[in-house]
Design a protein around this motif. Structure first.
Motif, PDB file in Angstrom:
ATOM      1  N   SER A 129     -14.695 -13.576 -24.816  1.00  0.00           N
ATOM      2  CA  SER A 129     -15.982 -13.853 -24.161  1.00  0.00           C
ATOM      3  C   SER A 129     -17.111 -12.973 -24.700  1.00  0.00           C
ATOM      4  CB  SER A 129     -15.876 -13.622 -22.655  1.00  0.00           C
ATOM      5  OG  SER A 129     -14.944 -14.478 -22.097  1.00  0.00           O
TER       6      SER A 129
ATOM      7  N   THR B 100     -19.080 -17.118 -30.240  1.00  0.00           N
ATOM      8  CA  THR B 100     -19.897 -18.002 -29.393  1.00  0.00           C
ATOM      9  C   THR B 100     -19.678 -19.456 -29.803  1.00  0.00           C
ATOM     10  OG1 THR B 100     -21.780 -17.771 -30.881  1.00  0.00           O
ATOM     11  CG2 THR B 100     -21.725 -16.303 -28.975  1.00  0.00           C
ATOM     12  N   PRO B 124     -19.005 -15.120 -19.384  1.00  0.00           N
ATOM     13  CA  PRO B 124     -19.361 -15.277 -20.806  1.00  0.00           C
ATOM     14  C   PRO B 124     -20.838 -15.608 -21.008  1.00  0.00           C
ATOM     15  CG  PRO B 124     -17.989 -17.117 -20.060  1.00  0.00           C
ATOM     16  CD  PRO B 124     -18.028 -16.137 -18.948  1.00  0.00           C
ATOM     17  N   HIS B 128     -23.194 -13.375 -23.526  1.00  0.00           N
ATOM     18  CA  HIS B 128     -23.691 -13.897 -24.802  1.00  0.00           C
ATOM     19  C   HIS B 128     -25.173 -14.244 -24.756  1.00  0.00           C
ATOM     20  CE1 HIS B 128     -20.237 -14.024 -27.384  1.00  0.00           C
ATOM     21  NE2 HIS B 128     -19.500 -14.526 -26.411  1.00  0.00           N
TER      22      HIS B 128
END
Lengths: 256, 261
Positions: A129, B100, B124, B128
């Motif tokens: 992640s 990603t 996540p 990101h």
């Protein structure tokens, strides 16, 4: 297992923990910091441990006073009871007992938590992640244990001294102000500071060993249980070794 | 060994036509643990929008393969090119950026059990795409949950969900960053046949919707038949054979045939 293979295992593990500690200093302390997670861990590790540390500290002060009184009475120096209890608690018993309680509660919980995250691939999932699990899980916990244990020790010492005051008053009547004046007059900075500073290292050891054991947990519930258990055992042993070293160091520096 | 068989004569008929541009190219991958060689000169190429199923015995190195692709394991030798860039040569920051574009569905789902479903999906996203506002995060979480038909589970903990629901939430979390490649590690293992079929269908639907390329590790032959554009047989650390499900099923080679009995 033979002594040779046990010694090899011990040296192997020592090397791996040293590398883990090296990784903490080289990677874990680099920006960007996981501030939010650090605060969460400080709350869970520090605030949530306070009731247990407070209770054990109170009982420790009370029992220590009750146990010491007969010996001092036999020498006719029972008036020195607050001084003796104060020095014993602040210099040695407070930091070590608080650290051992802390190792039992926090070391096992970190070992079990990270161990179960490891075997259920949650740590890998964090990596995927885009989060560095070493920074997010290890650095935050090790910093939190290093910061929280000194604070808990100071609070634990205070509660323990109050327990000692109650202990003194079981068989005699002493004014609380007089008791604490007597305790603090007998203490100097060279008693308090090394005792508090060494708890930073105790906290570091508890956090680091808990994280190391959890991060290297083997598969299955047995593996997680073993991680939690060995985290407590190893960090408790390390607390005594570090205590021995700090006493030697303070002696060398003339702080006794 | 002359095992690198190519049985690619038949184009997939039941599935969509993959675009020929390769998104993953694996060249001569070699990985061993101690003396145990897991992958030996393994090569594979995955085209855009293609579903490749990797089939092999337990312990054959299938999970090791996809963990090498995502950078969780470092191969001893060989190249893994993802969109032309070699994953094996990347540092931590480059790997984080590359990830990603790659989603990974773990066999045991790997949902964070200390977080709610919503927090699992947000994790996540917030890592990101740090510039996203609350409203955008809300919208993306809602869309991800709608995709898997579980909008009502937003505030539930993973421990409150069934195996099938956990798999769907894990899939939603994998898809939330809109990856172009998804790696599935045994997506239907441990599920009942009906739920397994639903997950297969969900994977296909979402693959069409988001036009993703996939590598799927599976033992479940129903899953293989339903999903695969191409099946790759991983035997003795090498790509032993590859082709459509039907082609491999019709093979007379006992090493291939044993999987289709």
């Amino acid at each position: 297992m033979s002594i040779i293979s046990e010694s090899k295992d011990f040296l192997d593990q020592t090397g791996q923990i040293s590398r883990f500690a090296g990784r903490f200093f080289s990677h874990g302390l680099k920006p960007k910091f996981e501030v939010k997670e650090l605060l969460v861990q400080c709350y869970l590790i520090g605030y949530k441990s306070f009731p247990l540390v407070g209770l054990t500290g109170f009982i420790m002060g009370l029992v220590l006073t009750m146990q010491l009184r007969p010996s001092l009475v036999s020498y006719g120096v029972q008036s020195e009871l607050p001084v003796m209890v104060g020095i014993a608690i602040v210099r040695e018993i407070g930091p070590v007992i608080t650290a051992l309680i802390f190792a039992g509660k926090i070391g096992s919980s970190i070992g079990a938590e990270l161990g179960s995250m490891k075997v259920t691939e949650q740590i890998d999932s964090m990596d995927v992640s885009g989060t560095n699990p070493f920074k997010y899980l290890v650095a935050t916990r090790v910093i939190a244990t290093s910061l929280m244990l000194p604070i808990l020790t100071i609070l634990g010492d205070a509660i323990s001294l109050f327990g000692a005051y109650i202990g003194v008053n079981i068989k005699s009547v002493t004014n609380i102000r007089f008791f604490f004046v007597q305790v603090f007059e007998s203490l100097s900075y060279s008693d308090v500071l090394p005792a508090v500073i060494k708890t930073i290292f105790f906290g570091f050891a508890v956090g680091l060993v808990g994280c190391y054991k959890g991060f290297n947990s083997t598969k299955g519930t047995q593996g997680v249980g073993r991680s939690a258990n060995s985290a407590v055992v190893l960090s408790s042993v390390l607390i005594f070794i570090l205590d021995l070293l700090t006493v030697q160091l303070t002696n060398l520096l003339g702080l006794n | 060994m002359d095992m690198d068989k190519e049985i690619t004569a038949v184009q997939p008929t039941q599935h969509h036509q993959p675009i020929s541009e390769p998104v993953i190219v694996i060249e001569n991958l070699y990985k061993k643990f101690g003396d145990n060689v897991i992958l030996e000169n393994f090569s594979l190429s995955v085209k855009r929008e293609e579903n490749v199923v990797v089939l092999g015995k337990s312990g054959a190195g299938k999970s090791v393969l996809i963990k090498c692709i995502i950078g969780l394991l470092k191969p001893d030798k060989g190249k893994i090119l993802v969109f032309g860039e070699d994953i094996t040569m990347m540092d931590e920051d480059e790997l984080a950026t590359a990830r990603t574009k790659i989603g990974f569905l773990f066999q045991a789902n790997a949902l964070y059990d200390s977080m709610t479903v919503r927090e699992n999906l947000e994790f996540p996203l917030r890592r990101h795409w740090t510039s996203l506002g609350e409203a955008e995060v809300d919208k993306m979480v809602k869309e991800a949950l709608e995709n898997v038909g579980l909008t009502h589970t937003s505030d539930m903990m993973p421990t409150e969900l069934s195996g099938g629901m956990l798999k769907r939430i894990a899939l939603a979390r994998t898809l939330i960053l809109k990856p172009e490649i998804i790696l599935y590690d045994e997506p239907t293992t441990g599920l009942d046949p009906i739920t397994a079929r639903e997950i297969d269908q969900l994977i296909l639907t979402l693959q069409k919707k988001y036009k993703t390329s996939s590598i799927i590790i599976s033992h479940d032959m129903n899953c293989v038949r339903n999903i695969a554009d191409r099946v790759v047989l991983l035997l003795e650390g090498m790509c032993y054979a590859q082709g459509t499900y039907e082609t491999l099923e019709a093979s007379s080679d006992p090493k291939i045939n044993q999987f289709f009995k």
